[in-house]
Design a protein around this motif. Structure first.
Motif, short mmCIF file in Angstrom:
data_model
loop_
_atom_site.label_atom_id
_atom_site.label_comp_id
_atom_site.label_asym_id
_atom_site.label_seq_id
_atom_site.Cartn_x
_atom_site.Cartn_y
_atom_site.Cartn_z
N ARG A 179 37.26 31.35 104.75
CA ARG A 179 36.61 30.20 103.66
C ARG A 179 38.00 29.46 103.83
O ARG A 179 38.20 28.92 102.40
N ARG A 180 39.60 29.99 103.25
CA ARG A 180 40.54 29.33 103.48
C ARG A 180 40.57 29.42 101.76
O ARG A 180 41.34 27.80 101.62
N LYS A 181 40.48 29.96 101.06
CA LYS A 181 40.69 30.46 99.29
C LYS A 181 41.92 30.43 99.35
O LYS A 181 42.47 29.90 98.32
N PHE A 182 43.07 30.39 100.63
CA PHE A 182 43.98 31.23 100.12
C PHE A 182 45.38 29.83 99.87
O PHE A 182 46.48 29.71 98.84
N LEU A 183 44.61 28.68 100.30
CA LEU A 183 45.41 27.46 100.16
C LEU A 183 45.17 26.73 98.91
O LEU A 183 45.80 26.24 98.75
N GLU A 184 44.34 27.37 98.34
CA GLU A 184 43.79 27.00 96.30
C GLU A 184 45.05 27.79 95.97
O GLU A 184 45.73 26.93 94.70
N ARG A 185 45.70 28.84 96.35
CA ARG A 185 47.08 29.29 95.76
C ARG A 185 48.32 29.12 96.20
O ARG A 185 49.86 29.66 95.75
N LEU A 186 48.78 27.90 97.01
CA LEU A 186 49.80 27.56 97.47
C LEU A 186 49.91 26.20 97.33
O LEU A 186 49.04 25.29 97.00
N ASN A 187 51.44 25.71 97.18
CA ASN A 187 51.49 24.44 97.12
C ASN A 187 51.49 22.96 98.11
O ASN A 187 52.62 23.02 98.48
N THR A 188 50.39 23.24 98.69
CA THR A 188 50.07 22.45 100.15
C THR A 188 50.53 20.65 100.07
O THR A 188 51.09 21.11 100.52
N ALA A 189 51.07 20.22 99.08
CA ALA A 189 51.00 18.95 98.62
C ALA A 189 52.96 18.66 98.92
O ALA A 189 53.37 17.43 99.22
N ARG A 190 53.08 20.40 98.73
CA ARG A 190 55.08 20.04 99.35
C ARG A 190 55.27 20.55 100.87
O ARG A 190 55.95 20.28 101.07
N MET A 191 54.22 20.43 101.62
CA MET A 191 53.99 20.41 102.83
C MET A 191 53.62 19.29 103.71
O MET A 191 52.50 18.63 103.05
N GLY A 192 54.49 19.45 104.98
CA GLY A 192 54.30 18.09 105.69
C GLY A 192 53.12 18.32 106.83
O GLY A 192 52.42 19.65 106.27
N PRO A 193 52.06 17.47 107.21
CA PRO A 193 51.09 17.61 107.56
C PRO A 193 50.43 18.77 108.46
O PRO A 193 49.89 19.89 108.69
N GLN A 194 51.78 19.13 109.37
CA GLN A 194 51.90 19.59 110.41
C GLN A 194 52.36 20.99 110.12
O GLN A 194 52.24 21.91 110.89
N VAL A 195 53.26 20.90 109.22
CA VAL A 195 53.50 21.99 108.27
C VAL A 195 52.19 23.00 107.60
O VAL A 195 51.66 23.91 108.12
N ARG A 196 51.18 22.19 106.94
CA ARG A 196 49.92 22.69 106.74
C ARG A 196 48.88 23.34 107.67
O ARG A 196 48.77 24.25 107.51
N ARG A 197 49.21 22.31 108.81
CA ARG A 197 48.25 23.03 109.68
C ARG A 197 48.88 24.19 110.25
O ARG A 197 47.58 25.49 110.98
N VAL A 198 49.60 24.66 110.51
CA VAL A 198 50.17 26.02 110.67
C VAL A 198 49.98 26.64 109.86
O VAL A 198 49.55 28.08 110.22
N VAL A 199 50.62 26.55 108.73
CA VAL A 199 50.81 27.38 107.65
C VAL A 199 48.79 28.03 107.19
O VAL A 199 48.87 29.41 106.80
N LYS A 200 48.09 27.03 107.82
CA LYS A 200 46.69 26.99 107.28
C LYS A 200 46.12 28.73 108.70
O LYS A 200 45.62 28.94 108.37
N THR A 201 46.59 28.03 109.75
CA THR A 201 46.63 28.85 110.71
C THR A 201 46.31 30.25 110.83
O THR A 201 45.80 31.28 110.61
N LEU A 202 47.94 30.62 110.47
CA LEU A 202 48.51 31.59 109.80
C LEU A 202 47.74 32.58 108.09
O LEU A 202 47.40 33.31 109.04
N GLY A 203 47.49 32.05 107.92
CA GLY A 203 47.12 32.61 106.41
C GLY A 203 45.36 33.00 107.35
O GLY A 203 45.08 34.11 107.05
N VAL A 204 44.80 32.12 107.43
CA VAL A 204 43.14 32.66 108.70
C VAL A 204 43.44 33.62 108.88
O VAL A 204 42.39 34.68 109.35
N VAL A 205 44.44 33.62 110.42
CA VAL A 205 44.62 34.59 111.78
C VAL A 205 45.15 36.09 110.79
O VAL A 205 44.50 36.75 111.06
N GLY A 206 46.23 35.85 109.80
CA GLY A 206 46.73 36.75 109.13
C GLY A 206 45.75 37.55 108.24
O GLY A 206 45.73 38.96 108.33
#
Length: 300
Positions: A179-206
């Motif tokens: 459900r990608r709930k972990f993104l709510e606890r990350l400061n995604t506004a400070r990430m670029g679009p590419q970084v945000r996609r990478v972090v989201k993928t790492l979070g879901v899989v990990g």
């Protein structure tokens, strides 16, 4: 009266400590330590899956790997300090409440306390290793503690409760990852679009991979309690090795181990982008001024 004043002073002092920027850094260093540990465990598990592993894929195996490298002792002390930071933050959260909606509820505080105990166990494991007291593998520890618990009245039910707790934690981690709930606890506004996609993928899989593994630990603990056989309990290493015994063979272990490597990498992302911000106490004075603030790092 005097006791109440003293207790209030202690609580205010505790909140100031928990809200200090140095304490936030201390907690973030714990996320780095967690990431290092999972990278090592994941790598050891990959080697086991490929038939090249010699160390257990758990904390003990990871610590032995670190100790054998140049500067290993310093690294071990840093790992111990990191886990101490995570444990202290969790206990402070249990005392003052989580910095989220309904964070003062008993259930949330209890969850924080449980995580504090978990990280304290990690701290003690690393500290004992540094002090030369070594320790048994996670499998041996799991069997030993299960057997000791079952020697006492009600111990069997305690083991079952712990097993169910690990299973619930694992399921919750998988669901939260999907459900990608972990993104709510990350400061995604400070990430670029590419970084945000990478972090989201790492979070879901990990996070999903870690949930599957610890859910498996819970299943074996519950099975040991139901069968009244401590030998059925397995630690992290034993649970990981069970994946190699499935019809998918060692390659399933390699896939799960790769997921733990991903979680290690994701932990570094949390150390960088985890939200650390002021949280209002929820009260205001009659003059409209803001009430006291509690600064707590939003680290889970």
């Amino acid at each position: 009266m005097t006791t109440n004043v003293a207790d209030g002073g202690v609580r205010r002092a505790g909140r100031r400590v928990a809200g200090h920027s140095a304490f936030h850094i201390f907690c973030r260093s714990g996320l780095v330590a967690r990431g290092v540990l999972y990278l090592l465990i994941g790598w050891l598990a990959v080697q086991i899956g490929l038939g090249e592993g010699g160390e257990e894929a758990d904390k003990q195996g990871a610590l032995q790997t670190v100790a054998g490298k140049p500067g290993g002792t310093v690294m071990l002390w840093l790992l111990a300090a990191g886990f101490a930071g995570l444990a202290l933050w969790r206990f402070s959260e249990a005392a003052f409440g989580q910095p989220v909606a309904d964070g003062r509820k008993a259930t949330k505080r209890l969850a924080s306390f449980g995580r504090g105990v978990f990280y304290t166990a990690g701290f003690v494991t690393v500290l004992n290793f540094v002090l030369g007291q070594g320790g048994n593998s996670s499998n041996e520890q799991s069997k030993t503690y299960t057997a000791r618990a079952m020697e006492h009245p009600g111990g069997r039910w305690l083991v079952l409760a712990v097993g169910i707790g690990f299973l619930a934690w694992g399921i919750g981690s998988v669901v939260g990852a999907v459900r990608r709930k972990f993104l709510e606890r990350l400061n995604t506004a400070r990430m670029g679009p590419q970084v945000r996609r990478v972090v989201k993928t790492l979070g879901v899989v990990g996070r999903a991979s870690r949930g599957i593994v610890f859910g498996g630990v819970g299943v074996f603990l519950a099975y040991a309690a139901v069968t009244f056989d401590p030998g059925k309990a397995k630690g992290l290493d034993g649970t990981l090795r069970q994946f190699a015994g499935t019809p998918a063979g060692p390659w399933l272990l390699v896939v799960v181990a790769a997921g733990l490597l991903v979680f290690g990498a994701y932990s570094f992302c949390e150390a960088r982008w985890r939200k650390v911000e002021a949280v209002r106490d929820g009260s205001r004075g009659r003059s409209g001024r803001r009430g006291a603030r509690r600064l707590l790092p939003q680290i889970r």
